[in-house]
Write a protein that holds these residues in place. Structure first.
Motif, PDB file in Angstrom:
ATOM      1  N   ILE A   8       0.867  -1.181   0.000  1.00  0.00           N
ATOM      2  CA  ILE A   8       0.000   0.000   0.000  1.00  0.00           C
ATOM      3  C   ILE A   8       0.899   1.224   0.000  1.00  0.00           C
ATOM      4  O   ILE A   8       1.720   1.400   0.898  1.00  0.00           O
ATOM      5  CB  ILE A   8      -0.928   0.028   1.232  1.00  0.00           C
ATOM      6  N   CYS A   9       0.766   2.045  -1.033  1.00  0.00           N
ATOM      7  CA  CYS A   9       1.592   3.250  -1.125  1.00  0.00           C
ATOM      8  C   CYS A   9       1.067   4.279  -0.126  1.00  0.00           C
ATOM      9  O   CYS A   9      -0.145   4.492  -0.018  1.00  0.00           O
ATOM     10  CB  CYS A   9       1.550   3.810  -2.543  1.00  0.00           C
ATOM     11  N   ILE A  10       1.971   4.911   0.609  1.00  0.00           N
ATOM     12  CA  ILE A  10       1.529   5.914   1.590  1.00  0.00           C
ATOM     13  C   ILE A  10       1.815   7.330   1.081  1.00  0.00           C
ATOM     14  O   ILE A  10       1.766   8.291   1.832  1.00  0.00           O
ATOM     15  CB  ILE A  10       2.186   5.699   2.983  1.00  0.00           C
ATOM     16  N   GLY A  11       2.085   7.439  -0.216  1.00  0.00           N
ATOM     17  CA  GLY A  11       2.449   8.739  -0.805  1.00  0.00           C
ATOM     18  C   GLY A  11       1.360   9.793  -0.742  1.00  0.00           C
ATOM     19  O   GLY A  11       1.652  10.980  -0.701  1.00  0.00           O
ATOM     20  N   CYS A  12       0.096   9.372  -0.763  1.00  0.00           N
ATOM     21  CA  CYS A  12      -1.003  10.332  -0.668  1.00  0.00           C
ATOM     22  C   CYS A  12      -2.225   9.589  -0.133  1.00  0.00           C
ATOM     23  O   CYS A  12      -2.202   8.362  -0.034  1.00  0.00           O
ATOM     24  CB  CYS A  12      -1.260  10.994  -2.029  1.00  0.00           C
ATOM     25  N   PRO A  13      -3.303  10.305   0.198  1.00  0.00           N
ATOM     26  CA  PRO A  13      -4.446   9.640   0.834  1.00  0.00           C
ATOM     27  C   PRO A  13      -5.114   8.563  -0.029  1.00  0.00           C
ATOM     28  O   PRO A  13      -5.903   7.775   0.481  1.00  0.00           O
ATOM     29  CB  PRO A  13      -5.437  10.784   1.093  1.00  0.00           C
ATOM     30  N   GLY A  15      -3.769   5.906  -1.216  1.00  0.00           N
ATOM     31  CA  GLY A  15      -3.319   4.622  -0.702  1.00  0.00           C
ATOM     32  C   GLY A  15      -3.456   3.491  -1.715  1.00  0.00           C
ATOM     33  O   GLY A  15      -4.031   2.443  -1.416  1.00  0.00           O
ATOM     34  N   CYS A  16      -2.900   3.669  -2.907  1.00  0.00           N
ATOM     35  CA  CYS A  16      -3.006   2.642  -3.962  1.00  0.00           C
ATOM     36  C   CYS A  16      -2.437   1.309  -3.484  1.00  0.00           C
ATOM     37  O   CYS A  16      -1.401   1.265  -2.829  1.00  0.00           O
ATOM     38  CB  CYS A  16      -2.219   3.061  -5.200  1.00  0.00           C
ATOM     39  N   GLU A  17      -3.129   0.236  -3.829  1.00  0.00           N
ATOM     40  CA  GLU A  17      -2.618  -1.106  -3.531  1.00  0.00           C
ATOM     41  C   GLU A  17      -1.813  -1.551  -4.742  1.00  0.00           C
ATOM     42  O   GLU A  17      -2.347  -2.076  -5.712  1.00  0.00           O
ATOM     43  CB  GLU A  17      -3.774  -2.056  -3.222  1.00  0.00           C
ATOM     44  N   ASN A  34      -0.661   1.360  -9.482  1.00  0.00           N
ATOM     45  CA  ASN A  34      -0.256   2.623  -8.871  1.00  0.00           C
ATOM     46  C   ASN A  34      -0.757   3.734  -9.780  1.00  0.00           C
ATOM     47  O   ASN A  34      -0.570   3.682 -10.985  1.00  0.00           O
ATOM     48  CB  ASN A  34       1.256   2.705  -8.694  1.00  0.00           C
ATOM     49  N   LYS A  35      -1.403   4.742  -9.161  1.00  0.00           N
ATOM     50  CA  LYS A  35      -2.001   5.794  -9.981  1.00  0.00           C
ATOM     51  C   LYS A  35      -0.997   6.890 -10.344  1.00  0.00           C
ATOM     52  O   LYS A  35      -1.336   7.823 -11.056  1.00  0.00           O
ATOM     53  CB  LYS A  35      -3.214   6.380  -9.257  1.00  0.00           C
ATOM     54  N   CYS A  36       0.237   6.802  -9.825  1.00  0.00           N
ATOM     55  CA  CYS A  36       1.252   7.752 -10.277  1.00  0.00           C
ATOM     56  C   CYS A  36       2.650   7.168 -10.068  1.00  0.00           C
ATOM     57  O   CYS A  36       2.803   6.126  -9.446  1.00  0.00           O
ATOM     58  CB  CYS A  36       1.100   9.104  -9.564  1.00  0.00           C
ATOM     59  N   GLU A  38       5.132   8.163  -8.256  1.00  0.00           N
ATOM     60  CA  GLU A  38       5.573   8.135  -6.860  1.00  0.00           C
ATOM     61  C   GLU A  38       5.469   6.719  -6.283  1.00  0.00           C
ATOM     62  O   GLU A  38       6.315   6.275  -5.516  1.00  0.00           O
ATOM     63  CB  GLU A  38       4.675   9.044  -6.012  1.00  0.00           C
ATOM     64  N   GLY A  39       4.391   6.053  -6.656  1.00  0.00           N
ATOM     65  CA  GLY A  39       4.102   4.717  -6.149  1.00  0.00           C
ATOM     66  C   GLY A  39       5.227   3.735  -6.468  1.00  0.00           C
ATOM     67  O   GLY A  39       5.564   2.879  -5.654  1.00  0.00           O
ATOM     68  N   GLU A  40       5.834   3.851  -7.661  1.00  0.00           N
ATOM     69  CA  GLU A  40       6.908   2.921  -8.044  1.00  0.00           C
ATOM     70  C   GLU A  40       8.132   3.120  -7.154  1.00  0.00           C
ATOM     71  O   GLU A  40       8.755   2.166  -6.702  1.00  0.00           O
ATOM     72  CB  GLU A  40       7.293   3.132  -9.517  1.00  0.00           C
TER      73      GLU A  40
HETATM   74  S1  SF4 Z   1       0.836   5.628  -6.162  1.00  0.00           S
HETATM   75 FE1  SF4 Z   1       0.629   7.823  -6.342  1.00  0.00          FE
HETATM   76  S2  SF4 Z   1      -1.575   8.133  -6.285  1.00  0.00           S
HETATM   77 FE2  SF4 Z   1      -1.229   6.088  -5.485  1.00  0.00          FE
HETATM   78  S3  SF4 Z   1      -1.033   6.367  -3.255  1.00  0.00           S
HETATM   79 FE3  SF4 Z   1       1.025   6.474  -4.095  1.00  0.00          FE
HETATM   80  S4  SF4 Z   1       1.360   8.657  -4.367  1.00  0.00           S
HETATM   81 FE4  SF4 Z   1      -0.854   8.387  -4.185  1.00  0.00          FE
END
Ligand code: SF4
Lengths: 131, 419
Positions: A8-13, A15-17, A34-36, A38-40
């Motif tokens: 679970i990415c904690i980069g923004c609210p 929280g992409c799995e 991942n929607k952006c 950052e997630g990678e």
């Molecule tokens: S991958 Fe991008 S959009 Fe998804 S939780 Fe992480 S920072 Fe947010």
């Protein structure tokens, strides 16, 4: 055989799995969900080197303040957090201790020190109302 | 300094009160006192030994005591006068303060201005109506935090936590590290109540089971908690018959929300916002009583201490200005109203003359949204959640676009594209 790991990415609210796919040689094959970008970055770091700052308390020999708050001065592998606690459970400190003082040097050979994150016996004393 | 000469009196010496007092002093108020019922400055920061404080304010990852220490030193350096072990028991509409302490007994004085920084307290079992017996072992997450981090004992061995607020999740990790077994975290809503980083680093890291859309329906045990029954809830948050399961445990922690402590505000006749539970304020953080300002969790419950500090600095600066000019400032004329999917906005009124930051929370989580501030501004945001406060900057330049005589601005959070 490819292996899928979920993070679970904690980069923004959001929280992409995020799914990370690894081939049998251990190389990263791909990311999904991942929607952006950052997630990678986050997932790679969590896969290769998942680190956390350990915060806890150690016992003191002071009756007025039984505990001293401590932390690692850099993050350590999350897999050794529980083992680190057994070392802190055996640790006792004597006043005075100042914030930043090293309590356990080079914790479990990680290169991180456990340092005091509060003071012992230097509370802000009540000076009373001197009007 | 004589009590009669106090320019700004700050009530509460947690992060909000310290930031307000320091800023009031820096803004030119000569005699600033900070009144605190505990025996030291810092408030609850002492017991929050975890990290994650100051990422925004100091650009550093600090623990609670470290964050507090920086402000305590500054309080001392700037010459703010702490009045410790002093509890304010009375506040009147004409800014008269009554307080008690062990040395002087009852003291009373009238400062030129006041900052309310009393913070908040936890919702307790009584507010929840969980049926069952009244055994030992039911306590709030914050009380458990004090036991574990300050007093030095762990309140139980097998623990269930009701509510997934940040303190609850942080205590799940802390108790696990101290050797207790956290059997479950139970959350009535379909999503967690705290920050996503806490779900990952406090629950997932330690494989602590999380039951979303569940609640505790019964507490078992005579002398001590023996078990709790949990059940799945429907869309209206009522337990669904047949979904109950019983979890053996000796302790139930409650992390079910925080309530601003506003007894003094009510005593002074300050009007409260029914949604935030805090005072209605203008952009300078002045309440409906002239010369009384408020900042931090007494105003609305924040998720990050960094925002508590910033907001309270604004209250402290305004209080200093009020004390120096000694003239009443007017409350803003324009109301800021919560529209679609907005639960609340602070401040509730603005003048339209200065830069303003709107602090707000949404009602429901949503992805790909657009925040619309009347018809003067829009801002796209990737994801919003009730647990994560939103900050929208409204520069004075933008506010110039308002039509003359505007009385109200509605803020909406709309789904982008379609609908
Ligand atoms: S991958 Fe991008 S959009 Fe998804 S939780 Fe992480 S920072 Fe947010």
């Amino acid at each position: 055989m490819a292996l899928e790991n979920m993070f679970i990415c904690i980069g923004c609210p959001l929280g992409c799995e995020v799914t990370l796919t690894i081939n049998n040689k251990g190389d990263v094959v791909g990311f999904a969900n991942n929607k952006c970008k950052e997630g990678e970055k986050y997932v790679l770091e969590e896969y290769r080197n998942p680190v956390r700052t350990l915060t806890a308390t150690v016992l003191t020999q002071s009756s007025s303040q039984p505990l001293l708050a401590v932390r690692t001065n850099k993050p350590i592998l999350k897999t050794i957090l529980v083992q680190s606690m057994t070392i802190l459970a055996r640790t006792r400190v004597k006043a005075p201790v100042k914030m930043g003082d090293v309590i356990v040097p080079n914790l479990l050979d990680t290169g991180a020190d456990v340092v005091a994150s509060s003071n012992l016996s230097s509370w802000t004393k009540n000076e009373g109302v001197v009007f | 300094m004589k009590l009669q000469d106090v320019d700004v009196a700050v009530i509460g010496a947690g992060p909000a009160g310290m930031a307000a007092a320091i800023k009031a002093k820096e803004a030119g108020a000569e005699n600033v006192v900070i009144m605190e019922r505990a025996e030291e400055l810092g408030g609850l920061l002492h017991q929050c030994v975890h990290n994650g404080f100051g990422l925004l304010y100091f650009n550093q990852d600090l623990t609670g005591p470290e964050y507090g220490h920086r402000f305590i030193e500054k309080v001392m350096d700037t010459g703010v006068k702490p009045l410790l072990e002093t509890m304010v028991v009375r506040l009147t509409e004409d800014r008269q303060i009554g307080a008690v302490n062990i040395r002087e007994g009852y003291i009373t004085f009238k400062p030129k201005s006041i900052v309310l920084a009393m913070g908040c307290r936890e919702r307790s079992r009584g507010a929840l109506n969980i049926p069952g017996t009244r055994p030992a072992g039911v306590l709030t997450a914050g009380t458990a935090q004090r036991y574990v981090n300050v007093e030095g004992f762990v309140p139980g061995k097998k623990i269930v936590i009701l509510g997934s607020g940040d303190i609850g999740m942080i205590m799940a990790r802390r108790l696990t590290l101290e050797g207790a077994h956290v059997e479950a975290v139970v959350e009535i809503l379909p999503y967690i109540g705290g920050l996503i980083r806490n779900e990952v680093q406090c629950l997932h890291d330690f494989e602590i089971p999380l039951f979303l859309e569940h609640t505790v329906t019964r507490i078992h045990g005579e002398e001590r908690v023996r078990a709790v029954t949990i059940a799945k809830v429907d869309g209206r948050r009522n337990p669904i018959a047949g979904t109950e399961r019983t979890i053996a445990c000796d302790t139930l922690l409650l992390s079910v929300g925080l309530i601003p402590e506003n007894e003094l505000s009510v005593m002074a006749g300050i009007r409260l916002d029914p949604v935030t539970g805090g005072a209605l304020v203008d952009e300078m953080r002045q309440t409906t009583v002239s010369g009384v300002f408020a900042g931090g969790n007494v105003l609305h419950v924040h998720d990050l201490v960094d925002n508590v500090s910033w907001e309270s600095e604004l209250a402290g600066e305004s209080a200093a200005k009020f004390a120096l000019e000694e003239k009443p400032q007017k409350q803003g004329e324009i109301s800021i109203k919560a529209g679609t999917n907005i639960r609340y906005i602070v401040p509730q009124t603005i003048s339209g003359q200065r830069d303003v930051t709107l602090y707000m929370r949404v009602t429901e989580p949503e992805e790909m949204v657009r925040i619309k501030v009347g018809d003067i501004m829009t801002k796209g945001i990737r994801a919003v959640k009730p647990s994560e406060m939103l900050k929208i900057e409204l520069p004075a330049e933008t506010l110039k676009k308002l039509k003359d005589g505007t009385k109200e601005i509605i803020v909406d959070c709309e789904k982008r594209g379609g609908k």
